[in-house]
Write a protein that holds these residues in place. Structure first.
Motif, PDB file in Angstrom:
ATOM      1  N   TRP A   1       0.837  -1.198   0.000  1.00 17.86           N
ATOM      2  CA  TRP A   1       0.000   0.000   0.000  1.00 17.86           C
ATOM      3  C   TRP A   1       0.876   1.255   0.000  1.00 17.86           C
ATOM      4  O   TRP A   1       0.653   2.191  -0.768  1.00 17.86           O
ATOM      5  CB  TRP A   1      -0.922  -0.033   1.222  1.00 17.86           C
ATOM      6  CG  TRP A   1      -1.865   1.111   1.348  1.00 17.86           C
ATOM      7  CD1 TRP A   1      -3.111   1.235   0.789  1.00 17.86           C
ATOM      8  CD2 TRP A   1      -1.646   2.320   2.101  1.00 17.86           C
ATOM      9  NE1 TRP A   1      -3.678   2.436   1.151  1.00 17.86           N
ATOM     10  CE2 TRP A   1      -2.801   3.133   1.949  1.00 17.86           C
ATOM     11  CE3 TRP A   1      -0.596   2.798   2.883  1.00 17.86           C
ATOM     12  CZ2 TRP A   1      -2.927   4.370   2.556  1.00 17.86           C
ATOM     13  CZ3 TRP A   1      -0.719   4.053   3.487  1.00 17.86           C
ATOM     14  CH2 TRP A   1      -1.882   4.821   3.315  1.00 17.86           C
ATOM     15  N   PHE A   2       1.893   1.270   0.842  1.00 20.30           N
ATOM     16  CA  PHE A   2       2.809   2.410   0.914  1.00 20.30           C
ATOM     17  C   PHE A   2       3.579   2.559  -0.396  1.00 20.30           C
ATOM     18  O   PHE A   2       3.770   3.675  -0.891  1.00 20.30           O
ATOM     19  CB  PHE A   2       3.777   2.230   2.085  1.00 20.30           C
ATOM     20  CG  PHE A   2       4.786   3.334   2.208  1.00 20.30           C
ATOM     21  CD1 PHE A   2       4.427   4.570   2.735  1.00 20.30           C
ATOM     22  CD2 PHE A   2       6.098   3.145   1.800  1.00 20.30           C
ATOM     23  CE1 PHE A   2       5.355   5.602   2.841  1.00 20.30           C
ATOM     24  CE2 PHE A   2       7.034   4.167   1.895  1.00 20.30           C
ATOM     25  CZ  PHE A   2       6.656   5.401   2.418  1.00 20.30           C
TER      26      PHE A   2
ATOM     27  N   TYR B   1       1.911   4.461  -3.230  1.00 19.70           N
ATOM     28  CA  TYR B   1       1.977   5.914  -3.127  1.00 19.70           C
ATOM     29  C   TYR B   1       3.403   6.430  -3.337  1.00 19.70           C
ATOM     30  O   TYR B   1       3.635   7.399  -4.060  1.00 19.70           O
ATOM     31  CB  TYR B   1       1.484   6.379  -1.751  1.00 19.70           C
ATOM     32  CG  TYR B   1      -0.013   6.451  -1.635  1.00 19.70           C
ATOM     33  CD1 TYR B   1      -0.708   7.555  -2.104  1.00 19.70           C
ATOM     34  CD2 TYR B   1      -0.733   5.408  -1.063  1.00 19.70           C
ATOM     35  CE1 TYR B   1      -2.087   7.630  -2.011  1.00 19.70           C
ATOM     36  CE2 TYR B   1      -2.118   5.475  -0.961  1.00 19.70           C
ATOM     37  CZ  TYR B   1      -2.797   6.587  -1.437  1.00 19.70           C
ATOM     38  OH  TYR B   1      -4.159   6.649  -1.346  1.00 19.70           O
TER      39      TYR B   1
ATOM     40  N   SER C   1      -1.009  14.016  -2.383  1.00 17.60           N
ATOM     41  CA  SER C   1      -2.448  13.788  -2.236  1.00 17.60           C
ATOM     42  C   SER C   1      -2.733  12.298  -2.114  1.00 17.60           C
ATOM     43  O   SER C   1      -2.015  11.463  -2.695  1.00 17.60           O
ATOM     44  CB  SER C   1      -3.197  14.359  -3.447  1.00 17.60           C
ATOM     45  OG  SER C   1      -4.543  13.922  -3.480  1.00 17.60           O
ATOM     46  N   VAL C   2      -3.803  11.964  -1.363  1.00 18.39           N
ATOM     47  CA  VAL C   2      -4.197  10.548  -1.240  1.00 18.39           C
ATOM     48  C   VAL C   2      -4.686  10.004  -2.574  1.00 18.39           C
ATOM     49  O   VAL C   2      -4.774   8.780  -2.765  1.00 18.39           O
ATOM     50  CB  VAL C   2      -5.288  10.367  -0.166  1.00 18.39           C
ATOM     51  CG1 VAL C   2      -4.753  10.683   1.214  1.00 18.39           C
ATOM     52  CG2 VAL C   2      -6.523  11.219  -0.481  1.00 18.39           C
ATOM     53  N   GLN C   3      -5.034  10.887  -3.493  1.00 15.43           N
ATOM     54  CA  GLN C   3      -5.507  10.454  -4.809  1.00 15.43           C
ATOM     55  C   GLN C   3      -4.358  10.057  -5.733  1.00 15.43           C
ATOM     56  O   GLN C   3      -4.592   9.408  -6.755  1.00 15.43           O
ATOM     57  CB  GLN C   3      -6.312  11.579  -5.472  1.00 15.43           C
ATOM     58  CG  GLN C   3      -7.473  12.105  -4.657  1.00 15.43           C
ATOM     59  CD  GLN C   3      -8.623  11.120  -4.546  1.00 15.43           C
ATOM     60  OE1 GLN C   3      -8.672  10.126  -5.256  1.00 15.43           O
ATOM     61  NE2 GLN C   3      -9.548  11.389  -3.634  1.00 15.43           N
ATOM     62  N   ARG C   4      -3.134  10.432  -5.375  1.00 20.28           N
ATOM     63  CA  ARG C   4      -1.985  10.155  -6.240  1.00 20.28           C
ATOM     64  C   ARG C   4      -1.314   8.855  -5.815  1.00 20.28           C
ATOM     65  O   ARG C   4      -0.454   8.824  -4.943  1.00 20.28           O
ATOM     66  CB  ARG C   4      -0.969  11.300  -6.187  1.00 20.28           C
ATOM     67  CG  ARG C   4      -1.455  12.606  -6.790  1.00 20.28           C
ATOM     68  CD  ARG C   4      -0.293  13.559  -6.967  1.00 20.28           C
ATOM     69  NE  ARG C   4       0.678  13.019  -7.923  1.00 20.28           N
ATOM     70  CZ  ARG C   4       1.965  13.380  -7.956  1.00 20.28           C
ATOM     71  NH1 ARG C   4       2.435  14.231  -7.066  1.00 20.28           N
ATOM     72  NH2 ARG C   4       2.778  12.852  -8.849  1.00 20.28           N
ATOM     73  N   ARG C   5      -1.739   7.783  -6.433  1.00 19.56           N
ATOM     74  CA  ARG C   5      -1.116   6.489  -6.162  1.00 19.56           C
ATOM     75  C   ARG C   5      -1.156   5.650  -7.425  1.00 19.56           C
ATOM     76  O   ARG C   5      -1.933   5.903  -8.346  1.00 19.56           O
ATOM     77  CB  ARG C   5      -1.785   5.755  -5.001  1.00 19.56           C
ATOM     78  CG  ARG C   5      -3.059   5.005  -5.303  1.00 19.56           C
ATOM     79  CD  ARG C   5      -4.247   5.893  -5.368  1.00 19.56           C
ATOM     80  NE  ARG C   5      -5.491   5.117  -5.314  1.00 19.56           N
ATOM     81  CZ  ARG C   5      -6.617   5.520  -5.878  1.00 19.56           C
ATOM     82  NH1 ARG C   5      -6.664   6.636  -6.557  1.00 19.56           N
ATOM     83  NH2 ARG C   5      -7.713   4.803  -5.768  1.00 19.56           N
TER      84      ARG C   5
ATOM     85  N   PHE D   1      -1.773  -0.536  -5.847  1.00 17.71           N
ATOM     86  CA  PHE D   1      -2.790  -0.293  -4.829  1.00 17.71           C
ATOM     87  C   PHE D   1      -3.803  -1.441  -4.810  1.00 17.71           C
ATOM     88  O   PHE D   1      -4.133  -1.987  -3.748  1.00 17.71           O
ATOM     89  CB  PHE D   1      -3.484   1.036  -5.132  1.00 17.71           C
ATOM     90  CG  PHE D   1      -4.339   1.572  -4.012  1.00 17.71           C
ATOM     91  CD1 PHE D   1      -3.757   2.207  -2.927  1.00 17.71           C
ATOM     92  CD2 PHE D   1      -5.715   1.458  -4.055  1.00 17.71           C
ATOM     93  CE1 PHE D   1      -4.535   2.724  -1.893  1.00 17.71           C
ATOM     94  CE2 PHE D   1      -6.504   1.972  -3.031  1.00 17.71           C
ATOM     95  CZ  PHE D   1      -5.920   2.602  -1.958  1.00 17.71           C
TER      96      PHE D   1
ATOM     97  N   ASN E   1     -14.734  10.582  -1.494  1.00 17.46           N
ATOM     98  CA  ASN E   1     -14.248  10.303  -0.139  1.00 17.46           C
ATOM     99  C   ASN E   1     -14.058   8.807   0.105  1.00 17.46           C
ATOM    100  O   ASN E   1     -13.441   8.404   1.092  1.00 17.46           O
ATOM    101  CB  ASN E   1     -15.230  10.868   0.897  1.00 17.46           C
ATOM    102  CG  ASN E   1     -15.314  12.379   0.845  1.00 17.46           C
ATOM    103  OD1 ASN E   1     -14.300  13.050   0.671  1.00 17.46           O
ATOM    104  ND2 ASN E   1     -16.522  12.921   0.965  1.00 17.46           N
TER     105      ASN E   1
ATOM    106  N   TRP F   1     -10.868   6.711  -3.100  1.00 20.54           N
ATOM    107  CA  TRP F   1      -9.406   6.761  -3.001  1.00 20.54           C
ATOM    108  C   TRP F   1      -8.860   5.579  -2.219  1.00 20.54           C
ATOM    109  O   TRP F   1      -7.683   5.222  -2.367  1.00 20.54           O
ATOM    110  CB  TRP F   1      -8.949   8.078  -2.382  1.00 20.54           C
ATOM    111  CG  TRP F   1      -9.162   8.208  -0.904  1.00 20.54           C
ATOM    112  CD1 TRP F   1     -10.234   8.763  -0.286  1.00 20.54           C
ATOM    113  CD2 TRP F   1      -8.267   7.782   0.140  1.00 20.54           C
ATOM    114  NE1 TRP F   1     -10.093   8.719   1.075  1.00 20.54           N
ATOM    115  CE2 TRP F   1      -8.886   8.119   1.369  1.00 20.54           C
ATOM    116  CE3 TRP F   1      -7.018   7.158   0.164  1.00 20.54           C
ATOM    117  CZ2 TRP F   1      -8.295   7.847   2.594  1.00 20.54           C
ATOM    118  CZ3 TRP F   1      -6.434   6.890   1.387  1.00 20.54           C
ATOM    119  CH2 TRP F   1      -7.060   7.232   2.582  1.00 20.54           C
ATOM    120  N   TRP F   2      -9.706   4.942  -1.372  1.00 23.33           N
ATOM    121  CA  TRP F   2      -9.205   3.813  -0.587  1.00 23.33           C
ATOM    122  C   TRP F   2     -10.013   2.533  -0.772  1.00 23.33           C
ATOM    123  O   TRP F   2      -9.558   1.457  -0.397  1.00 23.33           O
ATOM    124  CB  TRP F   2      -9.183   4.160   0.900  1.00 23.33           C
ATOM    125  CG  TRP F   2     -10.551   4.388   1.504  1.00 23.33           C
ATOM    126  CD1 TRP F   2     -11.253   5.545   1.539  1.00 23.33           C
ATOM    127  CD2 TRP F   2     -11.375   3.399   2.154  1.00 23.33           C
ATOM    128  NE1 TRP F   2     -12.462   5.367   2.157  1.00 23.33           N
ATOM    129  CE2 TRP F   2     -12.565   4.060   2.552  1.00 23.33           C
ATOM    130  CE3 TRP F   2     -11.223   2.049   2.442  1.00 23.33           C
ATOM    131  CZ2 TRP F   2     -13.597   3.402   3.215  1.00 23.33           C
ATOM    132  CZ3 TRP F   2     -12.252   1.389   3.102  1.00 23.33           C
ATOM    133  CH2 TRP F   2     -13.421   2.064   3.481  1.00 23.33           C
TER     134      TRP F   2
END
Length: 455
Positions: free
Chosen positions: A100-101, A104, A169-173, A178, A229, A232-233
């Motif tokens: 996961w890390f 990103y 940003s959390v959206q940038r992965r 992911f 919301n 992203w995850w």
């Protein structure tokens, strides 16, 4: 148990080649089958109304299959070393967070589109920072090295943000890694708790099938994706792709048994194999053409039954170890093709037919990979792809995060750009192939020196 299954590494290497190659081939000028079928040239805008698959649409599911098949190999090895249930769950969750890390970090560390030399240098430094955090270390005390790697990654990301204007940003992965992180988490836990109870795994699979069908009909995937919301995850397709991964764990159980028997290729012999294995590959090519052209489900199923019947006849006579592969491949392909009239075969949104059919094709490609690795185990071709396949995380980002910025720093980017003159798409294809092969060759050299990244 340290022995690897060479064919699986080789097939994984081929998929990584396909991922990187398909991303850097000339844009908008090649035939439609050279791109994702739902992103046709020249604009490459997503069209979810298009059904079918091209070879590009096979790359990701085959990689998922390889990951699923590898789960029992690594899992059994840990069990043989005495790992407890709690220890297995803990290590699985840890690997999930590491993947996961990574999804990103490698995006936030890539500044190669920025102007100037310094962004390229920091991109290279970011690539190098993955070594202390992800490299397999034989020493016992690794925590200080891991902390140093994590600190370096964070500092370089912050430098990119403040000096080069890169957005955090959390959206940038990286969506592929992911998604793979979640698939690994669910798939690894399902395999562990059903590893000696195949009936339970089948029951879970059937429940997953019902869950997928019902939620797709209810429109849940679109509803969750429409919420920024949530998307992203979380994505409902994390569960849907398990329809591909769980059968792969069954194939992985078979591979584990073959490894324990010693030489996994020793029973591949006789003149008949030169018909059996090439026919398997030709069948895959025909299936890709059939789904690309949207041939009728009745025709595809009829041909599939005939080909599988012939392959099974050969298997039972001369190659019984492949009957275990062919039965699930046949069932998945026929069921997947039968689903096409109901929902289509699309990657976006992910359909049941897509998961079933691509899993079947993945099994067939693994069978053919055995043939290649039987006769060409020491060839440069197999060494490059299997070596890169042993190092999937490094192979996946090395071109964009190391080779490209290195070319920009050294000036070699001028030669790379000149290799694709305007109006010559074939030169662009050749340039892309050579660039990716060079990258994979470099990674394979590190693999041979036992330098691996592992989440």
């Amino acid at each position: 148990m340290k022995q690897r299954y060479l064919s699986l590494d080789f097939l994984r290497g081929l998929t990584i080649f396909g991922m990187v190659f398909s991303a850097i081939i000339p844009y908008g000028v090649l035939p439609r089958w050279m791109y994702h079928i739902q992103n046709p040239p020249p604009t490459h805008e997503l069209n979810t109304g298009v059904t079918g698959i091209s070879w590009v649409d096979l790359v990701f599911p085959v990689f998922i299959f390889c990951m699923g098949a590898a789960i029992p190999l690594s899992g059994r090895s840990r069990i043989e070393k005495g790992i407890t249930a709690g220890g297995y769950v803990k290590s699985t969750v840890e690997r999930f967070f590491m993947l996961w890390f990574f999804s990103y970090a490698y995006v936030l560390l890539n500044f190669n589109t920025a102007e100037g030399v310094w962004p390229q240098i920091f991109t290279i430094l970011g690539f190098m920072a993955f070594f202390p955090l992800y490299m397999v270390l034989k020493r016992k005390k690794t925590l200080p090295i891991r902390i140093a790697g994590l600190a370096a990654i964070i500092l370089i990301i912050l430098a990119g943000h403040f000096w080069f204007g890169e957005v955090i940003s959390v959206q940038r992965r990286g969506i592929i890694i992911f998604l793979l992180a979640f698939l690994y988490l669910f798939g690894s836990l399902i395999w562990y708790f059903t590893r000696d109870n195949i009936k339970m795994r089948i029951n879970i699979y059937l429940l997953l099938f019902l869950f997928t069908y019902i939620t797709k009909e209810a429109g849940w995937p679109a509803a969750t994706y429409a919420n920024p919301n949530i998307r992203w995850w979380f994505n409902m397709e994390y569960f849907y792709f398990l329809l591909l991964l769980i059968p792969a764990t069954g194939i992985g159980d078979i591979l584990h048994k073959r490894i324990r028997q010693g030489n996994v290729y020793s029973n591949i012999q006789g003149k008949i194999i030169h018909l059996f294995f090439p026919l398997t590959l030709l069948f895959v090519v025909w299936l890709c053409y059939a789904f690309y052209m949207n041939l009728s489900a009745t025709l595809i199923i009829s041909v599939s039954i005939a080909v599988f019947a012939f392959l099974l006849y050969i298997a039972f006579k001369k190659l019984p170890q492949y009957a275990e592969f062919l039965f699930p491949a046949a069932i998945l392909l026929i069921c997947g093709t039968a689903m096409v009239p109901l929902e289509g075969m699309t990657k976006v949104p992910c359909t049941i037919a897509y998961c079933f059919a691509t899993c079947s094709i993945s099994i067939l490609l693994l069978i053919f990979s055995d043939y290649v690795c039987k006769y060409l185990p020491t060839s440069l071709f197999v060494k490059i792809f299997s070596g890169a396949g042993m190092n999937p995380l490094m192979s996946y980002i090395a071109f964009d995060s190391f080779i490209v910025p290195l070319m920009k720093v050294t000036g070699a980017i001028t030669l790379y750009q000149a290799a694709y003159p305007a109006g010559c798409p074939l030169a662009g294809i050749a340039r892309a192939a050579i660039a990716v092969l060079f990258t994979m060759w470099a990674v394979s050299l590190l693999s041979r020196k036992k330098i691996f990244w592992k989440a």
